[in-house]
Design a protein around this motif. Structure first.
Motif, PDB file in Angstrom:
ATOM      1  N   UNK A  26       0.868  -1.170   0.000  1.00  0.00           N
ATOM      2  CA  UNK A  26       0.000   0.000   0.000  1.00  0.00           C
ATOM      3  C   UNK A  26       0.908   1.223   0.000  1.00  0.00           C
ATOM      4  N   UNK A  27       0.671   2.142  -0.929  1.00  0.00           N
ATOM      5  CA  UNK A  27       1.541   3.301  -1.096  1.00  0.00           C
ATOM      6  C   UNK A  27       0.744   4.598  -0.995  1.00  0.00           C
ATOM      7  N   UNK A  28       1.358   5.597  -0.366  1.00  0.00           N
ATOM      8  CA  UNK A  28       0.740   6.921  -0.222  1.00  0.00           C
ATOM      9  C   UNK A  28       1.755   7.986  -0.599  1.00  0.00           C
ATOM     10  N   UNK A  29       1.330   8.906  -1.466  1.00  0.00           N
ATOM     11  CA  UNK A  29       2.081  10.130  -1.750  1.00  0.00           C
ATOM     12  C   UNK A  29       1.134  11.305  -1.501  1.00  0.00           C
ATOM     13  N   UNK A  30       1.628  12.341  -0.836  1.00  0.00           N
ATOM     14  CA  UNK A  30       0.824  13.541  -0.652  1.00  0.00           C
ATOM     15  C   UNK A  30       1.657  14.768  -0.968  1.00  0.00           C
ATOM     16  N   UNK A  31       1.065  15.651  -1.779  1.00  0.00           N
ATOM     17  CA  UNK A  31       1.680  16.937  -2.096  1.00  0.00           C
ATOM     18  C   UNK A  31       1.011  18.007  -1.238  1.00  0.00           C
ATOM     19  N   UNK A  32       1.719  18.590  -0.276  1.00  0.00           N
ATOM     20  CA  UNK A  32       1.109  19.608   0.591  1.00  0.00           C
ATOM     21  C   UNK A  32       0.636  20.823  -0.192  1.00  0.00           C
ATOM     22  N   UNK A  54       7.812  20.020   0.824  1.00  0.00           N
ATOM     23  CA  UNK A  54       8.281  18.717   0.356  1.00  0.00           C
ATOM     24  C   UNK A  54       7.197  17.646   0.465  1.00  0.00           C
ATOM     25  N   UNK A  55       7.113  16.767  -0.516  1.00  0.00           N
ATOM     26  CA  UNK A  55       6.088  15.723  -0.509  1.00  0.00           C
ATOM     27  C   UNK A  55       6.302  14.705   0.609  1.00  0.00           C
ATOM     28  N   UNK A  56       5.229  14.035   0.954  1.00  0.00           N
ATOM     29  CA  UNK A  56       5.249  12.885   1.859  1.00  0.00           C
ATOM     30  C   UNK A  56       5.089  11.636   1.001  1.00  0.00           C
ATOM     31  N   UNK A  57       5.906  10.612   1.249  1.00  0.00           N
ATOM     32  CA  UNK A  57       5.839   9.388   0.440  1.00  0.00           C
ATOM     33  C   UNK A  57       6.199   8.191   1.316  1.00  0.00           C
ATOM     34  N   UNK A  58       5.238   7.282   1.487  1.00  0.00           N
ATOM     35  CA  UNK A  58       5.411   6.130   2.382  1.00  0.00           C
ATOM     36  C   UNK A  58       4.717   4.922   1.762  1.00  0.00           C
ATOM     37  N   UNK A  59       5.285   3.735   1.948  1.00  0.00           N
ATOM     38  CA  UNK A  59       4.599   2.523   1.546  1.00  0.00           C
ATOM     39  C   UNK A  59       4.942   1.358   2.471  1.00  0.00           C
ATOM     40  N   UNK A  60       4.017   0.400   2.525  1.00  0.00           N
ATOM     41  CA  UNK A  60       4.336  -0.895   3.109  1.00  0.00           C
ATOM     42  C   UNK A  60       4.798  -1.824   1.995  1.00  0.00           C
ATOM     43  N   UNK A  61       5.664  -2.786   2.347  1.00  0.00           N
ATOM     44  CA  UNK A  61       5.987  -3.879   1.427  1.00  0.00           C
ATOM     45  C   UNK A  61       5.457  -5.157   2.065  1.00  0.00           C
ATOM     46  N   UNK A 107       1.966  10.773  10.345  1.00  0.00           N
ATOM     47  CA  UNK A 107       0.524  10.549  10.217  1.00  0.00           C
ATOM     48  C   UNK A 107       0.237   9.372   9.291  1.00  0.00           C
ATOM     49  N   UNK A 108       0.978   9.305   8.181  1.00  0.00           N
ATOM     50  CA  UNK A 108       0.776   8.198   7.235  1.00  0.00           C
ATOM     51  C   UNK A 108       1.138   6.875   7.904  1.00  0.00           C
ATOM     52  N   UNK A 109       2.247   6.857   8.640  1.00  0.00           N
ATOM     53  CA  UNK A 109       2.635   5.638   9.342  1.00  0.00           C
ATOM     54  C   UNK A 109       1.547   5.208  10.325  1.00  0.00           C
ATOM     55  N   UNK A 110       0.946   6.156  11.011  1.00  0.00           N
ATOM     56  CA  UNK A 110      -0.122   5.827  11.952  1.00  0.00           C
ATOM     57  C   UNK A 110      -1.313   5.208  11.235  1.00  0.00           C
ATOM     58  N   UNK A 112       3.380  -7.923   6.335  1.00  0.00           N
ATOM     59  CA  UNK A 112       4.118  -6.695   6.058  1.00  0.00           C
ATOM     60  C   UNK A 112       5.560  -6.910   6.485  1.00  0.00           C
ATOM     61  N   UNK A 113       6.467  -6.911   5.515  1.00  0.00           N
ATOM     62  CA  UNK A 113       7.879  -7.174   5.796  1.00  0.00           C
ATOM     63  C   UNK A 113       8.651  -5.905   6.117  1.00  0.00           C
ATOM     64  N   UNK A 114       8.226  -4.775   5.547  1.00  0.00           N
ATOM     65  CA  UNK A 114       8.932  -3.521   5.820  1.00  0.00           C
ATOM     66  C   UNK A 114       8.056  -2.342   5.439  1.00  0.00           C
ATOM     67  N   UNK A 115       8.470  -1.173   5.878  1.00  0.00           N
ATOM     68  CA  UNK A 115       7.803   0.078   5.522  1.00  0.00           C
ATOM     69  C   UNK A 115       8.859   1.059   5.036  1.00  0.00           C
ATOM     70  N   UNK A 116       8.587   1.679   3.890  1.00  0.00           N
ATOM     71  CA  UNK A 116       9.547   2.552   3.214  1.00  0.00           C
ATOM     72  C   UNK A 116       9.092   3.996   3.339  1.00  0.00           C
ATOM     73  N   UNK A 117      10.007   4.879   3.746  1.00  0.00           N
ATOM     74  CA  UNK A 117       9.710   6.304   3.882  1.00  0.00           C
ATOM     75  C   UNK A 117      10.725   7.079   3.037  1.00  0.00           C
ATOM     76  N   UNK A 118      10.221   7.868   2.100  1.00  0.00           N
ATOM     77  CA  UNK A 118      11.087   8.651   1.220  1.00  0.00           C
ATOM     78  C   UNK A 118      11.079  10.119   1.635  1.00  0.00           C
ATOM     79  N   UNK A 119      12.256  10.697   1.770  1.00  0.00           N
ATOM     80  CA  UNK A 119      12.414  12.145   1.932  1.00  0.00           C
ATOM     81  C   UNK A 119      13.166  12.626   0.699  1.00  0.00           C
TER      82      UNK A 119
END
Length: 350
Positions: free
Chosen positions: A106-112, A117-124, A296-299, A327-334
């Motif tokens: 499950x992947x989330x990207x948000x443009x404020x 800077x964007x928020x970008x997080x996903x589960x693998x 917030x996305x992680x929550x 869920x094996x991992x969670x990825x957070x992009x900055x």
């Protein structure tokens, strides 16, 4: 603790050889585990080596440098190059086997709205047997930039970012046309975009040239001259399709097509409707926050409703170990800072 490896070689073949030699046991374990999975799910009817050679041939045309890197991994690990080709084409081979596999991630990207800077997080999410099959690979390139990717040992890339302000999140999709002769592996296409593109436009343009035999969403996110951008490239045979953020700046991608064209040929919702529920839960939850942070996305991703079909998923009690899924991992992009963080195991809040 997440394993992080930084290559020292700039030459593609040498870099692959260095990686293969350093992680020979891990690469061989993935080759063996996926090989057994391919045989089991195809009833032994697939020629895995032949599929791997087809993958290598496709990569040699689409991304010659990554073809060299794959050959280097094989040399360094002492493995038949065809099997490294097959490992990188694991999504394509599973599609060719007509395996009834649930979606992953499950992947989330948000443009404020303030253009920060964007928020970008996903589960693998993947099979539990692969819980120790992956790492973060940092890859210095000749232009001075660095590609950073969370990937499986022996596979050249998956989710990640580069230090030029471009990142991507990755979810699998399923289309009725999947499963033909092995084309460009979607994992190779993702890595090629990170290595070769300086911005979202160039990445999307490059991904559009990939002739694929399996489907995935490559969710691009960028931060260029202080402006955030995002686009989902839905790769599929005969595609791709493109999806932009909604009116509130969100791209939420689980495992069904968002573009209306390929959605008509989507096999995922009927087989595994949890993809629709995960998408809805994440979009409504984050929409209620309005301007979510990565925390917030992680929550929101720490949701267990739905058991194995939850956003943060775990095997059902008594599940067959060969099919147990989590869920094996969670990825957070900055992407603004060029930082990749990967949390091992269950989603936790920052």
């Amino acid at each position: 603790m997440t394993t992080v490896f930084r290559s020292t070689e700039l030459n593609s073949r040498a870099r692959g050889k260095e990686f293969g030699h350093r992680f020979a046991a891990k690469v061989k374990a993935n080759v063996d585990t996926y090989g057994a999975m391919f045989d089991r799910l195809s009833d032994g009817c697939l020629d895995i080596a032949s599929a791997g050679r087809d993958a290598l041939a496709a990569v040699s045309i689409f991304a010659p440098a990554l073809h060299e890197e794959m050959l280097g991994i094989a040399e360094g690990a002492g493995i038949d190059p065809a099997l490294i080709g097959a490992l990188n084409a694991r999504t394509e081979i599973l599609a060719a086997a007509k395996a009834k596999l649930r979606g992953e991630c499950s992947a989330v990207i948000h443009l404020p709205s303030d253009l920060s800077a964007p928020v970008a997080v996903q589960t693998w999410d993947w099979y539990q047997i692969f819980h120790d099959s992956w790492l973060v690979w940092e890859i210095p390139l000749a232009d001075g930039s660095v590609t950073k990717t969370m990937t499986e040992y022996g596979i050249v890339g998956k989710s990640g970012l580069n230090t030029r302000g471009l990142g991507l999140l990755f979810t699998i999709l399923h289309h009725t046309a999947d499963g033909g002769k092995i084309g460009v592996p979607v994992h190779v296409a993702a890595r090629a975009a990170l290595d070769g593109a300086s911005n979202i436009y160039r990445a999307a343009q490059l991904l559009a040239t990939a002739e694929v035999s399996a489907s995935s969403s490559i969710n691009l996110v960028g931060f260029e001259k202080g402006i955030g951008k995002a686009m989902s490239v839905e790769l599929h045979p005969g595609g791709p399709s493109f999806v932009l953020p909604d009116s509130e700046g969100f791209i939420v991608h689980t495992n069904h097509f968002l573009a209306p064209g390929p959605a008509a040929c989507d096999t995922e919702p009927r087989a595994f409707p949890d993809t629709l529920l995960r998408h809805d839960l994440l979009r409504r939850g984050l929409g209620a926050i309005g301007q979510p942070t990565a925390g917030d996305v992680l929550s929101e991703m720490k949701r267990h409703e739905g058991g194995e079909g939850a956003v943060c998923c775990h095997p059902e009690p008594g599940a067959d170990p060969a099919n147990a899924y989590e869920t094996l991992s969670t990825v957070i992009l900055d992407v603004a800072a060029g930082n990749l963080e990967v949390l091992k195991g269950e989603v936790r809040t920052a």
